[in-house]
Design an enzyme around this catalytic site. Structure first.
Site, PDB file in Angstrom:
ATOM      1  N   LEU A 146      48.848  38.034  39.789  1.00  0.00           N
ATOM      2  CA  LEU A 146      47.648  37.193  39.677  1.00  0.00           C
ATOM      3  C   LEU A 146      46.547  38.002  39.018  1.00  0.00           C
ATOM      4  O   LEU A 146      46.373  39.193  39.288  1.00  0.00           O
ATOM      5  CB  LEU A 146      47.188  36.723  41.053  1.00  0.00           C
ATOM      6  CG  LEU A 146      48.124  35.788  41.802  1.00  0.00           C
ATOM      7  CD1 LEU A 146      47.476  35.326  43.103  1.00  0.00           C
ATOM      8  CD2 LEU A 146      48.494  34.587  40.958  1.00  0.00           C
ATOM      9  N   SER A 147      45.812  37.334  38.117  1.00  0.00           N
ATOM     10  CA  SER A 147      44.720  38.000  37.403  1.00  0.00           C
ATOM     11  C   SER A 147      43.757  36.922  36.938  1.00  0.00           C
ATOM     12  O   SER A 147      44.183  35.820  36.552  1.00  0.00           O
ATOM     13  CB  SER A 147      45.313  38.745  36.206  1.00  0.00           C
ATOM     14  OG  SER A 147      44.297  39.137  35.318  1.00  0.00           O
ATOM     15  N   SER A 148      42.465  37.228  36.966  1.00  0.00           N
ATOM     16  CA  SER A 148      41.476  36.233  36.524  1.00  0.00           C
ATOM     17  C   SER A 148      41.753  35.813  35.081  1.00  0.00           C
ATOM     18  O   SER A 148      41.582  34.651  34.715  1.00  0.00           O
ATOM     19  CB  SER A 148      40.072  36.817  36.617  1.00  0.00           C
ATOM     20  OG  SER A 148      39.834  37.246  37.924  1.00  0.00           O
ATOM     21  N   HIS A 197      42.429  38.412  45.038  1.00  0.00           N
ATOM     22  CA  HIS A 197      41.145  38.799  45.625  1.00  0.00           C
ATOM     23  C   HIS A 197      41.122  38.424  47.111  1.00  0.00           C
ATOM     24  O   HIS A 197      40.630  39.184  47.944  1.00  0.00           O
ATOM     25  CB  HIS A 197      39.989  38.061  44.933  1.00  0.00           C
ATOM     26  CG  HIS A 197      39.862  38.351  43.473  1.00  0.00           C
ATOM     27  ND1 HIS A 197      40.111  37.406  42.505  1.00  0.00           N
ATOM     28  CD2 HIS A 197      39.492  39.467  42.813  1.00  0.00           C
ATOM     29  CE1 HIS A 197      39.895  37.934  41.308  1.00  0.00           C
ATOM     30  NE2 HIS A 197      39.527  39.186  41.459  1.00  0.00           N
ATOM     31  N   GLN A 224      42.672  52.267  37.897  1.00  0.00           N
ATOM     32  CA  GLN A 224      41.288  52.124  38.378  1.00  0.00           C
ATOM     33  C   GLN A 224      41.124  52.791  39.756  1.00  0.00           C
ATOM     34  O   GLN A 224      40.120  53.456  40.013  1.00  0.00           O
ATOM     35  CB  GLN A 224      40.921  50.642  38.460  1.00  0.00           C
ATOM     36  CG  GLN A 224      39.570  50.376  39.079  1.00  0.00           C
ATOM     37  CD  GLN A 224      39.117  48.945  38.853  1.00  0.00           C
ATOM     38  OE1 GLN A 224      38.505  48.660  37.849  1.00  0.00           O
ATOM     39  NE2 GLN A 224      39.413  48.053  39.777  1.00  0.00           N
ATOM     40  N   LEU A 236      37.728  34.113  41.349  1.00  0.00           N
ATOM     41  CA  LEU A 236      38.589  34.616  42.423  1.00  0.00           C
ATOM     42  C   LEU A 236      39.902  33.840  42.563  1.00  0.00           C
ATOM     43  O   LEU A 236      39.958  32.643  42.344  1.00  0.00           O
ATOM     44  CB  LEU A 236      37.820  34.590  43.750  1.00  0.00           C
ATOM     45  CG  LEU A 236      36.499  35.369  43.760  1.00  0.00           C
ATOM     46  CD1 LEU A 236      35.851  35.311  45.142  1.00  0.00           C
ATOM     47  CD2 LEU A 236      36.698  36.819  43.325  1.00  0.00           C
ATOM     48  N   GLU A 278      46.062  47.138  43.784  1.00  0.00           N
ATOM     49  CA  GLU A 278      46.949  48.052  43.062  1.00  0.00           C
ATOM     50  C   GLU A 278      47.355  47.519  41.697  1.00  0.00           C
ATOM     51  O   GLU A 278      48.002  48.224  40.929  1.00  0.00           O
ATOM     52  CB  GLU A 278      48.177  48.378  43.920  1.00  0.00           C
ATOM     53  CG  GLU A 278      47.833  49.348  45.037  1.00  0.00           C
ATOM     54  CD  GLU A 278      48.964  49.617  46.005  1.00  0.00           C
ATOM     55  OE1 GLU A 278      49.933  48.822  46.026  1.00  0.00           O
ATOM     56  OE2 GLU A 278      48.857  50.602  46.759  1.00  0.00           O
ATOM     57  N   MET A 328      34.935  40.852  39.945  1.00  0.00           N
ATOM     58  CA  MET A 328      34.200  40.281  38.807  1.00  0.00           C
ATOM     59  C   MET A 328      34.308  38.755  38.853  1.00  0.00           C
ATOM     60  O   MET A 328      34.156  38.071  37.842  1.00  0.00           O
ATOM     61  CB  MET A 328      34.757  40.821  37.494  1.00  0.00           C
ATOM     62  CG  MET A 328      34.592  42.342  37.408  1.00  0.00           C
ATOM     63  SD  MET A 328      34.414  42.966  35.752  1.00  0.00           S
ATOM     64  CE  MET A 328      35.917  42.427  35.009  1.00  0.00           C
TER      65      MET A 328
END
Ligand code: ATP
Ligand code: PAF
Ligand code: BAL
Length: 363
Positions: free
Chosen positions: A261-263, A115, A230, A111, A225, A108
């Site tokens: 890490l996450s957007s 990613h 998901q 990045l 993961e 999404m």
């Protein structure tokens, strides 16, 4: 000396595989013949060695050709950005016709290195790599979450170019959903953890992922993961629809602090980010704790430790069978045990997910 000449003469005449010699050979001739035989043997050994070296050089040369192809073709081929399904289908047609492998990394956008790890793996394992960059509206159950979701297509393009992705697919909402998608994907056993807390979320994920699979027809698709549930839902969908794609789960990439890490991390202030790093620190401490304590006590330990921080609020922390996602009561109930957590962090607040493996006897 005559004895030696005699012996050599005898040897020459009796050994069936020796070269024929004149019967009246003298000492000089015999020694010469002997030396020639030794030299012949050495020569054939030398030839054999040369042959081996040549073979090795041949393999090396082929490797070098492949490497130079990778350096000159792969690395200098410019990534293309496509926004329509027709363009993407046309761009992939020659690869499909030539039976080339296609890697897909659904994202999404916004990045980060998490990613990037998926893209690097896809580029290494496939002939062509497509990265989709699409903030999928059908998977957002909270409109505020959708509108505040970070977006930066230019930065994404720049990062993907450095990673040598081949195609960036960044469609509009209209291109993906020209009319409302009314399909439902119902996997009751997956209706745990995120399921009831984000109603419709996984249905939306299945809608977009199934569309991407249909458009790209990837050989392999890469998922992180971090979004543990998901992957299980997508696997259920792939089995249900019998799609010919190999799912490739990739390990969680973390900051040095341990924060996954996450957007959505970009929505945290620096202080909140530091606070958010307590999530993984606590999960790690609980690994040790779980060695001697029950499932229920481990669950309580993590929940209480995190709720004790001002600015963190655990929505759920469940310890589940990693295959079925069903909660367990005793460690012995599953071969592979995962702890999955969702925590609200900071003022906004930002909803963060993470998970940890407690035991994996299935490996
Ligand atoms: N830290 C990470 N390590 C490995 N994979 C990741 C990581 N973060 C995201 N991914 C994977 O990248 C893919 C795209 O994820 P997405 O674009 O939703 O980013 P995200 O960082 O998960 O964002 P957010 O959770 O804030 O929505 C998913 O398969 C996701 O699991
Ligand atoms: C798989 C996905 C790209 C579908 O929109 C999304 O859920 C994500 O980024 O994890
Ligand atoms: N990677 C998770 C996507 C979402 O939270 O919608």
């Amino acid at each position: 000396m005559p004895k030696l000449v005699h012996t050599i003469g005898k040897l020459q005449n009796t050994k069936p595989n020796l070269p024929p010699t004149k019967p009246d050979c003298n000492k000089k001739q015999s020694v010469f013949l002997c030396l020639r035989m030794i030299a012949n043997g050495a020569a054939s050994k030398f030839e054999l060695r040369l042959l081996r070296i040549w073979k090795k050089a041949h393999i090396l040369r082929r490797l070098l050709v492949k490497l130079s192809y990778f350096c000159t073709v792969k690395k200098t081929t410019k990534m293309i950005t496509l926004t329509t399904i027709d363009d993407l289908t046309a761009a992939l047609a020659p690869y499909r016709q030539a039976n080339k492998s296609i890697g897909l990394v659904p994202t999404m956008g916004a990045l980060h290195a998490g990613h990037a790890s998926l893209v690097e793996r896809a580029v290494g394992e496939n002939d062509v790599t497509v990265v989709s960059d699409f903030v999928n509206p059908t998977q957002f159950n909270d409109p505020k979450d959708f509108s505040s979701y970070p977006r930066d297509l230019d930065a994404d393009r720049a990062l993907l170019e450095t990673l040598h992705a081949d195609i960036l697919f960044a469609p509009t909402v209209e291109a993906i959903y020209p009319e409302p998608d009314t399909r439902t994907f119902d996997y009751p056993e997956m209706n745990v953890m995120e399921g009831p807390r984000r109603p419709g979320h996984f249905n939306g994920v299945c809608r977009i992922v199934s569309k991407l699979f249909q458009i790209v027809q990837p050989t392999r698709a890469y998922f992180g993961e971090k979004d543990f549930q998901q992957i299980a839902v997508v696997r259920a969908m792939v089995n249900d629809l019998q799609l010919p794609v190999t799912l490739c789960p990739c390990p969680i990439v973390r900051e040095a602090s341990g924060l996954a890490l996450s957007s959505r991390n970009s929505l945290l202030t620096d202080d909140e980010r530091r606070l958010a790093s307590e999530i993984y620190k606590t999960l790690k401490v609980s690994l040790e704790f779980s060695q001697t304590q029950s499932v229920a006590d481990t669950q309580a330990f993590v929940t209480e430790a995190l709720n004790a921080f001002d600015g963190l609020e655990v929505e759920y922390f469940e310890i589940v069978d990693a295959q079925t996602l069903q909660p367990i009561k005793d460690w012995s109930e599953a071969e592979n045990v995962q702890g999955c957590i969702t925590v609200y962090c900071g003022q906004r607040p930002v909803r963060l997910i993470d998970n940890i493996n407690y035991r994996n006897h299935a490996r």
